[in-house]
Design an enzyme around this catalytic site. Structure first.
Site, short mmCIF file in Angstrom:
data_model
loop_
_atom_site.label_atom_id
_atom_site.label_comp_id
_atom_site.label_asym_id
_atom_site.label_seq_id
_atom_site.Cartn_x
_atom_site.Cartn_y
_atom_site.Cartn_z
N LYS A 49 133.80 42.26 -15.23
CA LYS A 49 134.16 43.32 -14.19
C LYS A 49 133.82 42.68 -12.64
O LYS A 49 132.81 42.05 -12.64
CB LYS A 49 133.87 44.78 -14.23
CG LYS A 49 132.11 44.74 -14.22
CD LYS A 49 131.64 46.00 -14.86
CE LYS A 49 130.19 46.14 -14.89
NZ LYS A 49 129.55 47.20 -15.58
N TYR A 269 117.42 40.04 17.16
CA TYR A 269 117.86 41.64 17.63
C TYR A 269 116.71 42.48 17.69
O TYR A 269 115.98 42.55 16.61
CB TYR A 269 119.02 41.99 16.80
CG TYR A 269 120.38 41.54 17.15
CD1 TYR A 269 120.92 41.56 18.50
CD2 TYR A 269 121.08 40.62 16.36
CE1 TYR A 269 122.06 40.84 18.65
CE2 TYR A 269 122.40 40.25 16.33
CZ TYR A 269 123.17 40.40 17.62
OH TYR A 269 124.11 39.99 17.86
C1 LIG Z 1 128.43 46.69 -16.41
C2 LIG Z 1 128.35 47.47 -17.54
C3 LIG Z 1 127.95 46.71 -18.64
C4 LIG Z 1 126.77 45.36 -18.39
O1 LIG Z 1 125.47 45.87 -18.12
P1 LIG Z 1 124.64 44.70 -17.83
O2 LIG Z 1 123.33 45.51 -17.28
O3 LIG Z 1 125.10 44.04 -16.62
O4 LIG Z 1 124.66 43.93 -19.03
C5 LIG Z 1 127.92 47.28 -20.02
N1 LIG Z 1 128.47 48.60 -20.18
C6 LIG Z 1 128.94 48.98 -19.34
C7 LIG Z 1 129.51 50.42 -19.54
C8 LIG Z 1 128.87 48.49 -17.97
O5 LIG Z 1 129.65 49.33 -16.99
#
Ligand SMILES: *Cc1c(COP(=O)(O)O)cnc(C)c1O
Length: 404
Positions: A49, A269
């Site tokens: 994702k 800054y």
């Molecule tokens: C993003 C996600 C994962 C992966 O999690 P990591 O901590 O990056 O390994 C697994 N399950 C769900 C439902 C997620 O949203």
């Protein structure tokens, strides 16, 4: 996805870039195999994702498939469509579930929604009544209270024979809230709730673990684990334990200028940093426009970058395009203008920067942005990269300096 216009010669594009990002695809494959080994008999999926956590799904997903990954998770259906074009054979799960009105997209691209509410189940049933039976996942919330069937929704489904018959449940999943804290009571509580629910769907695969969850042991693995961050070199235990994974991301910034300050002069800054004595400041072409956290500039102790092989602290605020580092400790003629400062890599982990910014490695990765000159170091299929392979040298050769 190349972030540099395609009609520019690659060598010229590199010469014209203030910052450089190398993504080691061999390390992604190695990290996948590391998790798969830990997961034992369970299958290992991959979460890609948010453009594979900012690293480029187009490059990363095929490498994972080549490493043996058959199941992928995206958040949104359009991410699934993008992924389908890359991987015609993969099983693709959509974590956000079913968006009514987008049905044909799920059907045409074989996207499996992970249904997370009673309304999603009903909308999906209405859609599949006309489109024909299609596989779906179910997401039970077991305590994170974020997304997933609530207790009464799960009860409704378990009592509703007709709905259960109409569904082709292919996956049952839940998500752990505290997987990176092995001693947390939450883990066991969520495990128990999940195990009770999954028993009602004996034909479906069951999945509970993100990366950190995999390290809680076999009781948690079920049929499928679904890591993300570990694949991309993040430490799932944050600072609690040493990371079992290989770094994937190497970011560096060009040194544009080396300035000589007298005692009492200030940097950046807000004039927040005052030189305690004569000192030298290197100005580096990376800033919050590249996802470098602005608040890092106001933190004590200051985050570090590596210049000429030595860790040096930042000095002064982070601007959009520039950061400034105290290079007074380096030999007098170093660094040289044009040298590259290591922002992220083997010596500056994404977790180091995350800790300095009060956040987590996930956010470091997803904020990297489009301005770095991106290079993908290809995975050599079938041959794991040699252990401890050096980071690919980005732009100009770094001047040699003392290793600390
Ligand atoms: C993003 C996600 C994962 C992966 O999690 P990591 O901590 O990056 O390994 C697994 N399950 C769900 C439902 C997620 O949203």
């Amino acid at each position: 996805m190349s972030r540099t216009p395609d009609d520019i010669d690659p060598a010229l594009a590199l010469a014209a870039s203030g910052s450089s990002l190398t993504i080691d695809l061999g390390a992604v494959a190695e990290n996948y195999r590391r998790i798969a080994k830990e997961a034992g008999a369970a299958q290992t999926a991959a979460c890609v994702k948010a453009d594979a956590y900012g690293l480029g799904m187009e490059k990363v997903a095929p490498v994972l498939a080549e490493a043996g990954c058959a199941d992928f998770f995206v958040a949104e259906p359009l991410e699934g469509v993008q992924l389908r074009a890359l991987l015609p054979q993969a099983r693709i799960y959509v974590l956000d579930g079913f968006f009514p009105g987008a049905g044909p997209l799920y059907a045409d691209h074989k996207l499996v929604p992970v249904l997370a509410t009673r309304a999603q189940i009903e909308d999906w049933l209405a859609f599949t009544q006309s489109a024909g039976k299609l596989p779906a996942g179910l997401h039970l919330d077991t305590g994170i209270n974020r997304l997933g069937l609530e207790k009464d929704e799960a009860g409704w489904l378990l009592a509703n024979e007709a709905a259960r018959r109409a569904l082709d449940v292919d996956l049952v999943m839940s998500h752990l809230a505290c997987a990176e804290e092995p001693e947390s009571e939450m883990n066991k509580r969520q495990l128990e709730r999940f195990a009770a629910f999954r028993a009602a769907f004996p034909k479906a695969r069951a999945s509970l673990c993100n990366t950190a969850g995999v390290f809680l042991g076999p009781d948690y693995h079920f049929d499928l684990v679904r890591p993300g961050i570990g694949l991309y070199g993040g430490n799932p235990m944050h600072e609690h334990r040493e990371s079992p994974f290989k770094p994937v991301v190497y970011a560096s910034g060009r040194i544009l200028q080396v300035r000589h300050l007298e005692a009492g002069e200030t940097v950046g800054y807000g004039a927040t940093f005052t030189a305690p004595g004569p000192m030298r400041i290197a100005t580096i072409a990376v800033g919050y426009g590249d996802g470098f956290f602005r608040r890092v500039g106001d933190q004590k102790p200051q985050a570090e970058v590596v210049i000429c092989g030595r860790r040096v602290p930042l000095a002064g605020r982070v601007s959009m395009d520039l950061i400034t580092a105290d290079v007074s400790a380096l030999p007098k003629d170093l660094p040289k203008v044009g040298d590259m400062a290591e922002i992220l890599g083997a010596r500056v982990s994404i977790d180091h920067l995350a800790t300095a910014a009060g956040t987590i490695g996930y956010e470091v990765l997803t904020r990297l942005g489009n301005r770095y000159h991106r290079t993908y170091k290809p995975a050599v299929s079938g041959h794991p990269a040699p252990h401890g392979a050096a980071a690919p040298a980005p732009l100009a050769q770094q001047s040699s300096g003392d290793e600390t």
